[in-house]
Design an enzyme around this catalytic site. Structure first.
Site, PDB file in Angstrom:
ATOM      1  N   LYS A  54      -7.467 -43.515  26.994  1.00 58.72           N
ATOM      2  CA  LYS A  54      -6.237 -43.932  27.686  1.00 58.72           C
ATOM      3  C   LYS A  54      -5.789 -45.300  27.176  1.00 58.72           C
ATOM      4  O   LYS A  54      -4.604 -45.521  26.912  1.00 58.72           O
ATOM      5  CB  LYS A  54      -6.462 -43.947  29.203  1.00 58.72           C
ATOM      6  CG  LYS A  54      -6.618 -42.545  29.774  1.00 58.72           C
ATOM      7  CD  LYS A  54      -7.054 -42.517  31.234  1.00 58.72           C
ATOM      8  CE  LYS A  54      -7.349 -41.073  31.643  1.00 58.72           C
ATOM      9  NZ  LYS A  54      -7.757 -40.887  33.033  1.00 58.72           N
ATOM     10  N   GLN A  98     -10.187 -44.631  37.485  1.00 58.63           N
ATOM     11  CA  GLN A  98     -10.834 -43.457  36.907  1.00 58.63           C
ATOM     12  C   GLN A  98     -11.780 -42.830  37.929  1.00 58.63           C
ATOM     13  O   GLN A  98     -12.575 -43.521  38.562  1.00 58.63           O
ATOM     14  CB  GLN A  98     -11.599 -43.868  35.628  1.00 58.63           C
ATOM     15  CG  GLN A  98     -12.167 -42.702  34.841  1.00 58.63           C
ATOM     16  CD  GLN A  98     -11.087 -41.769  34.286  1.00 58.63           C
ATOM     17  OE1 GLN A  98      -9.985 -42.188  33.960  1.00 58.63           O
ATOM     18  NE2 GLN A  98     -11.407 -40.489  34.186  1.00 58.63           N
ATOM     19  N   ASP A 121      -1.063 -41.978  38.339  1.00 59.18           N
ATOM     20  CA  ASP A 121      -1.924 -40.789  38.309  1.00 59.18           C
ATOM     21  C   ASP A 121      -1.420 -39.720  39.282  1.00 59.18           C
ATOM     22  O   ASP A 121      -1.823 -38.563  39.204  1.00 59.18           O
ATOM     23  CB  ASP A 121      -3.347 -41.179  38.728  1.00 59.18           C
ATOM     24  CG  ASP A 121      -4.367 -40.957  37.632  1.00 59.18           C
ATOM     25  OD1 ASP A 121      -4.056 -40.232  36.671  1.00 59.18           O
ATOM     26  OD2 ASP A 121      -5.470 -41.512  37.744  1.00 59.18           O
TER      27      ASP A 121
HETATM   28  N1  GUN Z   1     -11.066 -38.005  36.293  1.00 56.44           N
HETATM   29  C1  GUN Z   1     -10.860 -36.767  35.754  1.00 56.44           C
HETATM   30  N2  GUN Z   1      -9.557 -36.596  35.495  1.00 56.44           N
HETATM   31  C2  GUN Z   1      -8.924 -37.717  35.885  1.00 56.44           C
HETATM   32  C3  GUN Z   1      -7.565 -38.126  35.879  1.00 56.44           C
HETATM   33  O1  GUN Z   1      -6.642 -37.416  35.470  1.00 56.44           O
HETATM   34  N3  GUN Z   1      -7.321 -39.361  36.374  1.00 56.44           N
HETATM   35  C4  GUN Z   1      -8.308 -40.156  36.857  1.00 56.44           C
HETATM   36  N4  GUN Z   1      -7.971 -41.345  37.340  1.00 56.44           N
HETATM   37  N5  GUN Z   1      -9.570 -39.807  36.877  1.00 56.44           N
HETATM   38  C5  GUN Z   1      -9.875 -38.592  36.399  1.00 56.44           C
END
Ligand code: GUN
Length: 288
Positions: A54, A98, A121
């Site tokens: 990311k 996350q 998100d």
């Molecule tokens: N953990 C697994 N997929 C995601 C996601 O799309 N966003 C976040 N913040 N954590 C995750």
């Protein structure tokens, strides 16, 4: 029939090219690039990889990322304080925490603390509820990526039979809601579904996000179906595979996404998109 392989990397590359232009325009108008804060609590190896991807994707399009790594024993209060600080930081347009978080932290409390306007998100309850009523501020990234892939391939969703396998809050449920709002007929299957094949065989568009390697075999797929594989499973030898028997189902479907290189690159791309949209909205509001 042999399916067309939907190249998520290529679609993502095209979109990111467009996003880089929008970031340059924002920089010129605003005097700063859009800012994304990425919080990682603990040292889950998979999360470390996702977060690194990311952060790298941000820099590829010119978004400023602020990576905040916190130890696994971070208290809930300290994490909430961190979120408060970022909510008030004018250089931050998006906040991503996350998941998963360590077990002593109440995930809902933390996600609800993120300002809805910075919830890139799409995990805040307001945004989750907005999927039902059509008033989201941000759509969650993976389902949004699935939607964009279908759109890119000009696959009609209206009136289509969509079967979603997997009912998670992050992928299955929001994907179902988003495709329902495009007037698809949607069915959600999950771990307890009896005779999964009787449902999957009805699908014009089959979205699989179950986390079970090779769950979907050709006998479970209608000839000509569109198959979107959201699964990412790492085998003991390190290879990544999806939830769909790719080689088998490919012989029967009209379109199929590979793993890796299908939905995965789109998830990160939609995060970039949401962060840019957030910065654009802030700029527009400042001119009012
Ligand atoms: N953990 C697994 N997929 C995601 C996601 O799309 N966003 C976040 N913040 N954590 C995750």
């Amino acid at each position: 029939m042999v399916a067309k392989i939907i190249d998520g990397r290529e679609v993502a590359r095209k979109l990111r090219g467009e996003y880089a232009v929008r970031v340059s325009e924002l920089k010129a108008q605003n005097g700063r690039a859009p800012g994304l804060a990425v919080i990682l609590v603990g040292d889950n190896p998979a999360s470390q990889v996702y977060v690194r991807n990311k952060v790298r994707a941000c820099s590829d399009v010119g978004i400023d990322s602020k990576f905040i790594a916190l130890p696994a024993n971070t208290t809930q209060a300290a994490l909430l304080q961190q979120v408060d600080d970022l909510n008030g930081d004018m250089t931050i347009d998006g906040i991503l925490i996350q998941l998963p978080l360590p077990p002593h932290i109440d995930i809902r409390d933390v996600l609800e603390r993120i300002s809805v306007e910075k919830d890139v998100d799409g995990f805040h309850l307001y945004n989750v509820g907005g999927l039902v009523t059509g008033s989201t501020v941000f759509s969650p990234c993976t389902p949004y990526g699935v939607q964009k892939l279908l759109e890119h391939e000009k696959i009609p969703v209206e009136g289509a039979n969509v079967v979603v396998v997997g009912a998670s809050n992050i992928v299955g449920k929001p994907t179902a809601l988003m495709l329902m709002s495009q007037d698809a007929t949607v069915c959600i299957c999950h771990k307890k579904t009896r005779d999964l094949a009787q449902f999957t065989l009805l699908a014009d568009i089959l979205v699989v996000a179950a986390g079970v390697p090779g769950l979907i075999v050709p006998q479970m797929v209608k000839t000509g179906a569109v198959v979107i594989d959201v699964g990412i499973n790492r085998l003991p030898d390190g290879t990544l595979i999806g939830d769909v028997d790719f080689e088998g189902v490919r012989q029967k479907a009209s379109y199929i996404t590979p793993v890796p290189g299908g939905v995965g690159p789109m998830t990160v791309t939609m995060l970039l998109h949401n962060t840019i949209v957030s910065a654009e909205r802030t700029l527009a509001a400042s001119k009012r």
